[in-house]
Design an enzyme around this catalytic site. Structure first.
Site, PDB file in Angstrom:
ATOM      1  N   ARG A   1       8.479  15.207  -6.698  1.00 21.07           N
ATOM      2  CA  ARG A   1       7.452  16.245  -6.640  1.00 21.07           C
ATOM      3  C   ARG A   1       7.442  16.983  -5.310  1.00 21.07           C
ATOM      4  O   ARG A   1       7.045  18.150  -5.251  1.00 21.07           O
ATOM      5  CB  ARG A   1       6.089  15.660  -6.996  1.00 21.07           C
TER       6      ARG A   1
ATOM      7  N   GLU B   1       5.620  -3.271  -2.940  1.00 28.99           N
ATOM      8  CA  GLU B   1       4.770  -4.437  -3.175  1.00 28.99           C
ATOM      9  C   GLU B   1       5.608  -5.666  -3.502  1.00 28.99           C
ATOM     10  O   GLU B   1       5.335  -6.758  -3.023  1.00 28.99           O
ATOM     11  CB  GLU B   1       3.795  -4.122  -4.317  1.00 28.99           C
TER      12      GLU B   1
END
Length: 185
Positions: free
Chosen positions: A66, A103
């Protein structure tokens, strides 16, 4: 340059919230509706153009994917080059890579070794580069991208984001200015 509350509202109202995406408890900020709204997109791009014109930038670097949209549009408006920062394995020429932690594990971004000219130089000086993406959450990808820009000899002078999730404190990871158009608490 600070965006007026009226213009912030136009942009923010054009961004759709998707609850529980990509997993329960997450509210995803969908910018495809911003891209499809000519008034909101133009408001945003006018603001970014006004903020960065006259800053002596040589390039805009946009983060996959994006960041490509906002970065390429802004580069065109400013009359500077655009450089894509891609996920590993997507660029066809010799690249430089930077790993960052997720993560659960690691990921990697790359740029072409000559993305900003030979040794990152533009007219004998380090190229001045603005890094841009749609959203900053934890900041891992953006920090890796900024490191890449500097690694090839250019200078990442600022990181710009359309949305910043303030509660994650990602801007603390950067040793350069960070600008976000909209802040989400």
């Amino acid at each position: 340059m600070i965006l007026s509350s009226e213009y912030k509202k136009i942009i923010l109202n054009s961004i759709r919230d998707i609850p529980d995406f990509p997993k329960p408890g997450i509210v995803f900020k969908d910018i495809t509706t911003l891209l499809g709204d000519p008034q909101a997109f133009n408001t945003l791009m006018n603001h970014l153009e006004e903020r960065y014109k006259g800053k002596g930038l040589d390039y805009i670097a946009g983060i996959d994917a994006r960041g490509f949209i906002f970065g390429a549009a802004l580069a065109d408006r400013l009359g500077v080059g655009f450089v894509p920062v891609r996920k590993k394995g997507k660029l066809p020429y010799t690249t430089v890579a930077e790993k960052y932690s997720l993560e659960y594990g690691f990921d990697e971004v790359e740029i072409h070794i000559d993305a900003f000219g030979e040794n990152g130089n533009c007219n004998g000086n380090p190229a001045k580069v603005l890094l841009i993406d749609d959203l900053i959450a934890t900041g891992g990808t953006a920090k890796a991208a900024a490191n890449l820009i500097n690694k090839v000899g250019a200078e990442c002078v600022e990181a710009c984001f359309i949305l910043e999730l303030m509660f994650l404190n990602a801007r603390e990871k950067f040793d350069m200015p960070v600008y976000s158009v909209l802040q989400i608490d």
